[in-house]
Design a protein around this motif. Structure first.
Motif, PDB file in Angstrom:
ATOM      1  N   LEU A  10      28.307  32.661  37.426  1.00 11.69           N
ATOM      2  CA  LEU A  10      28.092  34.147  37.029  1.00 11.69           C
ATOM      3  C   LEU A  10      29.148  35.013  37.668  1.00 11.69           C
ATOM      4  O   LEU A  10      29.633  36.017  37.220  1.00 11.69           O
ATOM      5  CB  LEU A  10      26.546  34.261  37.464  1.00 11.69           C
ATOM      6  CG  LEU A  10      25.807  33.871  36.330  1.00 11.69           C
ATOM      7  CD1 LEU A  10      24.099  33.940  36.900  1.00 11.69           C
ATOM      8  CD2 LEU A  10      25.837  34.153  35.039  1.00 11.69           C
ATOM      9  N   ILE A  11      29.674  34.665  39.043  1.00 10.80           N
ATOM     10  CA  ILE A  11      30.328  35.277  39.689  1.00 10.80           C
ATOM     11  C   ILE A  11      31.878  35.221  38.944  1.00 10.80           C
ATOM     12  O   ILE A  11      32.225  36.395  38.931  1.00 10.80           O
ATOM     13  CB  ILE A  11      30.722  34.923  41.267  1.00 10.80           C
ATOM     14  CG1 ILE A  11      29.438  34.840  42.068  1.00 10.80           C
ATOM     15  CG2 ILE A  11      31.881  35.320  41.871  1.00 10.80           C
ATOM     16  CD1 ILE A  11      29.253  34.349  43.486  1.00 10.80           C
ATOM     17  N   VAL A  12      32.354  34.113  38.833  1.00 12.35           N
ATOM     18  CA  VAL A  12      33.488  34.252  37.929  1.00 12.35           C
ATOM     19  C   VAL A  12      33.428  35.124  36.531  1.00 12.35           C
ATOM     20  O   VAL A  12      34.402  35.859  36.356  1.00 12.35           O
ATOM     21  CB  VAL A  12      33.808  32.507  37.557  1.00 12.35           C
ATOM     22  CG1 VAL A  12      35.086  32.538  36.743  1.00 12.35           C
ATOM     23  CG2 VAL A  12      34.169  31.760  38.999  1.00 12.35           C
ATOM     24  N   TYR A  14      31.553  37.556  36.000  1.00 11.77           N
ATOM     25  CA  TYR A  14      31.378  38.903  36.502  1.00 11.77           C
ATOM     26  C   TYR A  14      32.804  39.445  36.961  1.00 11.77           C
ATOM     27  O   TYR A  14      33.112  40.610  36.540  1.00 11.77           O
ATOM     28  CB  TYR A  14      30.609  39.003  37.682  1.00 11.77           C
ATOM     29  CG  TYR A  14      30.303  40.410  38.217  1.00 11.77           C
ATOM     30  CD1 TYR A  14      29.756  41.513  37.354  1.00 11.77           C
ATOM     31  CD2 TYR A  14      31.001  41.051  39.295  1.00 11.77           C
ATOM     32  CE1 TYR A  14      29.469  42.687  37.691  1.00 11.77           C
ATOM     33  CE2 TYR A  14      30.774  42.273  39.682  1.00 11.77           C
ATOM     34  CZ  TYR A  14      30.022  43.224  39.133  1.00 11.77           C
ATOM     35  OH  TYR A  14      30.099  44.497  39.300  1.00 11.77           O
ATOM     36  N   MET A  15      33.488  38.652  37.728  1.00 12.74           N
ATOM     37  CA  MET A  15      34.892  39.030  38.211  1.00 12.74           C
ATOM     38  C   MET A  15      36.004  39.124  36.801  1.00 12.74           C
ATOM     39  O   MET A  15      36.548  40.197  36.563  1.00 12.74           O
ATOM     40  CB  MET A  15      35.549  37.845  39.061  1.00 12.74           C
ATOM     41  CG  MET A  15      34.996  37.873  40.224  1.00 12.74           C
ATOM     42  SD  MET A  15      35.709  36.343  41.017  1.00 12.74           S
ATOM     43  CE  MET A  15      37.250  37.264  41.715  1.00 12.74           C
ATOM     44  N   LEU A  16      35.721  38.223  35.961  1.00 13.03           N
ATOM     45  CA  LEU A  16      36.580  38.392  34.551  1.00 13.03           C
ATOM     46  C   LEU A  16      36.312  39.653  33.744  1.00 13.03           C
ATOM     47  O   LEU A  16      37.006  40.281  33.100  1.00 13.03           O
ATOM     48  CB  LEU A  16      36.571  37.123  33.814  1.00 13.03           C
ATOM     49  CG  LEU A  16      37.522  35.940  34.543  1.00 13.03           C
ATOM     50  CD1 LEU A  16      37.232  34.750  33.877  1.00 13.03           C
ATOM     51  CD2 LEU A  16      38.795  36.230  34.524  1.00 13.03           C
ATOM     52  N   ASP A  17      35.023  40.042  33.847  1.00 12.57           N
ATOM     53  CA  ASP A  17      34.458  41.165  33.090  1.00 12.57           C
ATOM     54  C   ASP A  17      34.629  42.383  33.450  1.00 12.57           C
ATOM     55  O   ASP A  17      34.793  43.104  32.669  1.00 12.57           O
ATOM     56  CB  ASP A  17      32.902  41.002  33.117  1.00 12.57           C
ATOM     57  CG  ASP A  17      32.278  42.022  31.860  1.00 12.57           C
ATOM     58  OD1 ASP A  17      32.849  41.978  30.939  1.00 12.57           O
ATOM     59  OD2 ASP A  17      31.319  42.600  32.461  1.00 12.57           O
ATOM     60  N   GLN A  18      35.167  42.247  34.955  1.00 18.91           N
ATOM     61  CA  GLN A  18      35.498  43.790  35.732  1.00 18.91           C
ATOM     62  C   GLN A  18      36.860  44.252  35.617  1.00 18.91           C
ATOM     63  O   GLN A  18      37.144  45.233  35.945  1.00 18.91           O
ATOM     64  CB  GLN A  18      35.209  43.566  36.910  1.00 18.91           C
ATOM     65  CG  GLN A  18      33.601  43.387  37.332  1.00 18.91           C
ATOM     66  CD  GLN A  18      32.698  44.491  36.559  1.00 18.91           C
ATOM     67  OE1 GLN A  18      32.963  45.766  37.048  1.00 18.91           O
ATOM     68  NE2 GLN A  18      31.773  44.238  36.021  1.00 18.91           N
ATOM     69  N   THR A  26      43.990  30.729  41.338  1.00 15.76           N
ATOM     70  CA  THR A  26      44.286  31.335  42.757  1.00 15.76           C
ATOM     71  C   THR A  26      43.652  32.505  43.110  1.00 15.76           C
ATOM     72  O   THR A  26      43.052  32.431  44.071  1.00 15.76           O
ATOM     73  CB  THR A  26      45.791  31.187  43.092  1.00 15.76           C
ATOM     74  OG1 THR A  26      46.521  30.064  42.602  1.00 15.76           O
ATOM     75  CG2 THR A  26      46.057  31.580  44.654  1.00 15.76           C
ATOM     76  N   GLN A  27      43.663  33.523  42.259  1.00 15.23           N
ATOM     77  CA  GLN A  27      43.006  34.631  42.739  1.00 15.23           C
ATOM     78  C   GLN A  27      41.512  34.541  42.768  1.00 15.23           C
ATOM     79  O   GLN A  27      40.806  35.189  43.650  1.00 15.23           O
ATOM     80  CB  GLN A  27      43.390  35.627  41.602  1.00 15.23           C
ATOM     81  CG  GLN A  27      44.994  36.215  41.636  1.00 15.23           C
ATOM     82  CD  GLN A  27      45.310  37.246  40.620  1.00 15.23           C
ATOM     83  OE1 GLN A  27      44.763  36.936  39.197  1.00 15.23           O
ATOM     84  NE2 GLN A  27      46.247  37.814  40.649  1.00 15.23           N
ATOM     85  N   ILE A  28      40.963  33.920  41.841  1.00 17.42           N
ATOM     86  CA  ILE A  28      39.469  33.686  41.758  1.00 17.42           C
ATOM     87  C   ILE A  28      39.050  32.955  42.986  1.00 17.42           C
ATOM     88  O   ILE A  28      38.040  33.218  43.631  1.00 17.42           O
ATOM     89  CB  ILE A  28      39.197  32.954  40.469  1.00 17.42           C
ATOM     90  CG1 ILE A  28      39.277  33.861  39.054  1.00 17.42           C
ATOM     91  CG2 ILE A  28      37.746  32.610  40.731  1.00 17.42           C
ATOM     92  CD1 ILE A  28      39.151  33.228  37.889  1.00 17.42           C
ATOM     93  N   THR A  42      33.682  23.168  44.717  1.00 18.90           N
ATOM     94  CA  THR A  42      32.922  23.517  43.897  1.00 18.90           C
ATOM     95  C   THR A  42      32.993  24.777  42.825  1.00 18.90           C
ATOM     96  O   THR A  42      32.724  24.684  41.661  1.00 18.90           O
ATOM     97  CB  THR A  42      31.507  24.284  44.786  1.00 18.90           C
ATOM     98  OG1 THR A  42      31.410  23.379  45.598  1.00 18.90           O
ATOM     99  CG2 THR A  42      30.397  24.512  44.034  1.00 18.90           C
ATOM    100  N   ILE A  43      34.125  25.891  43.208  1.00 20.31           N
ATOM    101  CA  ILE A  43      34.481  26.817  42.468  1.00 20.31           C
ATOM    102  C   ILE A  43      35.387  26.171  41.298  1.00 20.31           C
ATOM    103  O   ILE A  43      35.132  26.659  39.997  1.00 20.31           O
ATOM    104  CB  ILE A  43      35.207  27.953  43.083  1.00 20.31           C
ATOM    105  CG1 ILE A  43      35.242  29.286  42.414  1.00 20.31           C
ATOM    106  CG2 ILE A  43      36.568  27.569  43.570  1.00 20.31           C
ATOM    107  CD1 ILE A  43      33.765  29.802  42.096  1.00 20.31           C
ATOM    108  N   GLN A  44      36.039  25.026  41.480  1.00 19.99           N
ATOM    109  CA  GLN A  44      36.949  24.552  40.533  1.00 19.99           C
ATOM    110  C   GLN A  44      36.019  23.926  39.490  1.00 19.99           C
ATOM    111  O   GLN A  44      36.213  23.990  38.143  1.00 19.99           O
ATOM    112  CB  GLN A  44      37.632  23.346  41.207  1.00 19.99           C
ATOM    113  CG  GLN A  44      39.012  24.049  41.658  1.00 19.99           C
ATOM    114  CD  GLN A  44      39.626  25.264  41.282  1.00 19.99           C
ATOM    115  OE1 GLN A  44      40.272  25.127  40.219  1.00 19.99           O
ATOM    116  NE2 GLN A  44      39.746  26.343  42.052  1.00 19.99           N
ATOM    117  N   GLN A  45      34.811  23.227  39.873  1.00 19.51           N
ATOM    118  CA  GLN A  45      33.902  22.685  39.063  1.00 19.51           C
ATOM    119  C   GLN A  45      33.280  23.797  38.150  1.00 19.51           C
ATOM    120  O   GLN A  45      33.231  23.687  36.997  1.00 19.51           O
ATOM    121  CB  GLN A  45      32.752  21.886  39.768  1.00 19.51           C
ATOM    122  CG  GLN A  45      31.686  21.361  38.917  1.00 19.51           C
ATOM    123  CD  GLN A  45      30.431  20.990  39.585  1.00 19.51           C
ATOM    124  OE1 GLN A  45      30.669  20.585  40.864  1.00 19.51           O
ATOM    125  NE2 GLN A  45      29.531  19.969  38.971  1.00 19.51           N
ATOM    126  N   ALA A  46      32.769  25.077  38.556  1.00 19.48           N
ATOM    127  CA  ALA A  46      32.413  25.964  38.007  1.00 19.48           C
ATOM    128  C   ALA A  46      33.410  26.414  37.037  1.00 19.48           C
ATOM    129  O   ALA A  46      32.865  26.715  35.884  1.00 19.48           O
ATOM    130  CB  ALA A  46      31.938  27.241  39.247  1.00 19.48           C
TER     131      ALA A  46
END
Length: 171
Positions: A10-12, A14-18, A26-28, A42-46
């Protein structure tokens, strides 16, 4: 763990939606790691699960991957408005305010290369602003090393090249 992974997805989203431009891996990752939300793996898995679920889509070049939220991703995000805390939303928005120009610059100047039918290499250098192409230049070179050097240098010198060309052509 599944609940935490859902939070990172959801954070990813949300970031892309903003933003009105794509973000790189890299930025994410840098945002999530700077805030100590989770680990790199973990973020790569997400991110990979979001791609697989077609909630985000990618554009890849030899040296980077850009992520965009899909309509299905926006719809999914709308189902969970309270799953992202106000503090995290504030962190995301602050990150974008603080680094907006840097993030846009990283995305707006793109360079990639490909092998041509004559077994040489074509290097495509671009500067984009939103969906508008300010410059789109393709240069043919003999070797892969030359192509890679041009891509790397374009990232560093694209503004100077663009300014020089505009000055020269507007005389």
């Amino acid at each position: 763990m599944a609940e935490a992974l859902t939070q990172y997805k959801l954070i990813v989203l949300y970031m892309l939606d903003q933003v009105d431009f794509p973000l790189t891996n890299t930025q994410i990752s840098n945002f999530v790691l700077e805030k100590d939300y989770t680990t790199y793996f973990t973020i790569q898995q997400a991110i990979n699960e979001l791609i697989h679920a077609e909630l985000i889509h990618t554009e890849s070049t030899h040296n980077n991957t850009h992520y965009h939220i899909t309509p299905a991703g926006r719809e999914t995000l709308s189902y969970f408005p309270d799953k992202i805390s106000d503090a995290i939303k504030s962190d995301v928005l602050s990150y974008f305010v603080e680094k907006e120009m840097e993030l846009k610059q990283e995305i707006s100047a793109m360079a990639d290369y490909y092998k041509t039918t004559t077994l040489e290499y074509a290097v495509r250098c671009q500067i984009k602003e939103k969906d508008l192409s300010l410059i789109d230049l393709t240069i043919n070179v003999k070797t892969k090393e030359q192509a890679e050097a041009i891509c790397a240098n374009w990232k560093k010198q694209n503004e100077d090249v663009y300014t020089y060309l505009m000055d020269l052509l507007m005389k």
